[in-house]
Scaffold this motif. Sequence first.
Motif, PDB file in Angstrom:
ATOM      1  N   SER A   1       5.683  -0.633   9.330  1.00  0.00           N
ATOM      2  CA  SER A   1       5.353   0.746   9.694  1.00  0.00           C
ATOM      3  C   SER A   1       6.267   1.684   8.937  1.00  0.00           C
ATOM      4  CB  SER A   1       5.485   0.958  11.207  1.00  0.00           C
ATOM      5  OG  SER A   1       6.838   0.816  11.606  1.00  0.00           O
ATOM      6  N   GLY A   2       5.812   2.907   8.816  1.00  0.00           N
ATOM      7  CA  GLY A   2       6.598   3.935   8.157  1.00  0.00           C
ATOM      8  C   GLY A   2       6.102   5.310   8.569  1.00  0.00           C
TER       9      GLY A   2
ATOM     10  N   LEU B   1       7.305   7.197   2.094  1.00  0.00           N
ATOM     11  CA  LEU B   1       7.346   6.850   3.519  1.00  0.00           C
ATOM     12  C   LEU B   1       8.807   6.880   3.959  1.00  0.00           C
ATOM     13  CD1 LEU B   1       4.940   3.783   3.873  1.00  0.00           C
ATOM     14  CD2 LEU B   1       4.479   6.160   4.399  1.00  0.00           C
TER      15      LEU B   1
ATOM     16  N   THR C   1      10.906   3.315   7.140  1.00  0.00           N
ATOM     17  CA  THR C   1       9.991   2.190   6.974  1.00  0.00           C
ATOM     18  C   THR C   1      10.692   0.878   7.310  1.00  0.00           C
ATOM     19  OG1 THR C   1       8.886   3.430   5.231  1.00  0.00           O
ATOM     20  CG2 THR C   1       8.398   1.079   5.354  1.00  0.00           C
TER      21      THR C   1
ATOM     22  N   TYR D   1       3.651   8.005  12.279  1.00  0.00           N
ATOM     23  CA  TYR D   1       3.840   6.622  11.851  1.00  0.00           C
ATOM     24  C   TYR D   1       2.499   6.010  11.486  1.00  0.00           C
ATOM     25  CZ  TYR D   1       8.755   6.083  12.828  1.00  0.00           C
ATOM     26  OH  TYR D   1      10.123   6.186  12.768  1.00  0.00           O
TER      27      TYR D   1
END
Length: 127
Positions: A50-51, A30, A33, A100
Amino acid sequence: MMSDWIPFEDAMYLVNQAFLVGEDNTAALLEKTSIEVYTGRDSKKHLKGSGLVQNMLLVELLEENDNLNLLLDLGENYKYLMKRPNITAGKVFSPNIKSYIQFDPVVPWEPVSESEFTKMTAGFTLL
Protein backbone atom coordinates in the motif's frame (compact mmCIF):
# COMPACT_ATOMS: atom_id res chain seq x y z
CA MET A 1 5.96 -20.19 -9.82
CA MET A 2 4.58 -16.96 -8.46
CA SER A 3 6.12 -17.46 -4.99
CA ASP A 4 9.69 -18.20 -6.12
CA TRP A 5 10.43 -14.59 -7.09
CA ILE A 6 10.00 -13.10 -3.60
CA PRO A 7 13.47 -12.98 -1.96
CA PHE A 8 12.23 -11.82 1.46
CA GLU A 9 11.05 -13.49 4.64
CA ASP A 10 7.51 -13.01 5.94
CA ALA A 11 7.39 -9.46 7.31
CA MET A 12 6.32 -5.88 6.60
CA TYR A 13 8.93 -3.84 4.68
CA LEU A 14 9.10 -0.07 4.28
CA VAL A 15 9.73 1.17 0.76
CA ASN A 16 12.23 4.04 0.36
CA GLN A 17 10.73 5.31 -2.90
CA ALA A 18 7.76 4.22 -4.98
CA PHE A 19 6.42 5.58 -8.25
CA LEU A 20 3.29 4.80 -10.20
CA VAL A 21 4.40 5.08 -13.82
CA GLY A 22 2.25 5.46 -16.91
CA GLU A 23 2.99 4.16 -20.41
CA ASP A 24 3.77 7.77 -21.42
CA ASN A 25 6.50 7.95 -18.72
CA THR A 26 4.52 10.25 -16.46
CA ALA A 27 4.80 9.26 -12.82
CA ALA A 28 3.33 9.98 -9.42
CA LEU A 29 5.23 9.55 -6.18
CA LEU A 30 3.71 7.28 -3.55
CA GLU A 31 4.30 8.18 0.07
CA LYS A 32 4.40 5.96 3.16
CA THR A 33 4.66 2.89 0.97
CA SER A 34 5.14 -0.57 2.40
CA ILE A 35 4.94 -4.16 1.22
CA GLU A 36 3.95 -7.22 3.18
CA VAL A 37 5.35 -10.65 2.41
CA TYR A 38 3.36 -13.53 3.83
CA THR A 39 2.96 -17.25 3.40
CA GLY A 40 -0.55 -18.21 2.34
CA ARG A 41 -2.57 -21.29 3.15
CA ASP A 42 -1.06 -22.80 0.01
CA SER A 43 2.39 -22.59 1.72
CA LYS A 44 3.58 -20.17 -0.99
CA LYS A 45 4.91 -16.65 -0.48
CA HIS A 46 2.64 -13.79 -1.49
CA LEU A 47 3.10 -10.04 -1.60
CA LYS A 48 0.77 -7.10 -1.19
CA GLY A 49 1.43 -3.45 -0.53
CA SER A 50 0.00 0.00 0.00
CA GLY A 51 1.00 3.59 -0.45
CA LEU A 52 -0.38 7.10 -0.11
CA VAL A 53 -1.03 9.10 -3.28
CA GLN A 54 -2.58 12.47 -4.00
CA ASN A 55 -5.95 11.66 -5.57
CA MET A 56 -5.67 14.12 -8.46
CA LEU A 57 -2.30 12.69 -9.50
CA LEU A 58 -3.79 9.22 -9.75
CA VAL A 59 -6.70 10.59 -11.78
CA GLU A 60 -4.27 12.41 -14.11
CA LEU A 61 -2.24 9.24 -14.63
CA LEU A 62 -5.33 7.18 -15.40
CA GLU A 63 -6.73 9.79 -17.84
CA GLU A 64 -3.72 9.34 -20.12
CA ASN A 65 -2.74 5.72 -19.42
CA ASP A 66 -4.65 2.46 -19.51
CA ASN A 67 -1.98 0.59 -17.58
CA LEU A 68 0.27 1.64 -14.72
CA ASN A 69 3.50 0.07 -13.54
CA LEU A 70 5.01 0.40 -10.08
CA LEU A 71 8.70 1.12 -9.52
CA LEU A 72 9.89 0.26 -6.00
CA ASP A 73 13.13 1.09 -4.20
CA LEU A 74 13.48 -1.00 -1.02
CA GLY A 75 16.98 0.29 -0.31
CA GLU A 76 20.46 -0.92 -1.18
CA ASN A 77 20.30 -3.14 -4.28
CA TYR A 78 16.63 -4.04 -3.86
CA LYS A 79 14.84 -2.21 -6.67
CA TYR A 80 11.97 -3.70 -8.62
CA LEU A 81 9.56 -3.00 -11.44
CA MET A 82 6.08 -4.40 -10.90
CA LYS A 83 4.28 -4.45 -14.24
CA ARG A 84 0.55 -3.76 -14.28
CA PRO A 85 -0.21 -4.66 -10.66
CA ASN A 86 -3.77 -4.85 -9.42
CA ILE A 87 -4.44 -1.45 -7.87
CA THR A 88 -7.35 -0.88 -5.54
CA ALA A 89 -8.41 2.52 -4.25
CA GLY A 90 -11.36 3.97 -2.43
CA LYS A 91 -14.28 5.50 -4.27
CA VAL A 92 -14.08 9.03 -2.83
CA PHE A 93 -11.79 11.34 -4.76
CA SER A 94 -11.57 14.79 -3.23
CA PRO A 95 -9.06 16.77 -5.31
CA ASN A 96 -6.61 17.94 -2.64
CA ILE A 97 -6.75 14.82 -0.49
CA LYS A 98 -4.32 11.91 -0.33
CA SER A 99 -5.61 8.37 -0.12
CA TYR A 100 -4.09 4.96 0.38
CA ILE A 101 -4.09 2.56 -2.53
CA GLN A 102 -3.44 -1.15 -2.26
CA PHE A 103 -1.49 -3.08 -4.86
CA ASP A 104 -0.61 -6.66 -5.53
CA PRO A 105 1.35 -8.20 -8.39
CA VAL A 106 -0.20 -10.05 -11.30
CA VAL A 107 3.17 -11.30 -12.54
CA PRO A 108 6.51 -11.50 -10.72
CA TRP A 109 8.31 -8.20 -10.32
CA GLU A 110 11.54 -7.64 -12.24
CA PRO A 111 14.76 -6.70 -10.45
CA VAL A 112 16.16 -3.33 -11.57
CA SER A 113 19.82 -2.36 -11.23
CA GLU A 114 20.84 0.91 -9.58
CA SER A 115 21.81 2.39 -12.97
CA GLU A 116 18.52 1.27 -14.58
CA PHE A 117 16.58 2.75 -11.67
CA THR A 118 18.40 6.08 -12.00
CA LYS A 119 17.88 6.11 -15.77
CA MET A 120 14.17 5.31 -15.39
CA THR A 121 13.50 7.95 -12.73
CA ALA A 122 15.49 10.58 -14.66
CA GLY A 123 13.18 9.96 -17.64
CA PHE A 124 9.95 10.49 -15.70
CA THR A 125 7.72 13.49 -16.01
CA LEU A 126 6.77 13.71 -12.36
CA LEU A 127 3.23 14.96 -11.79
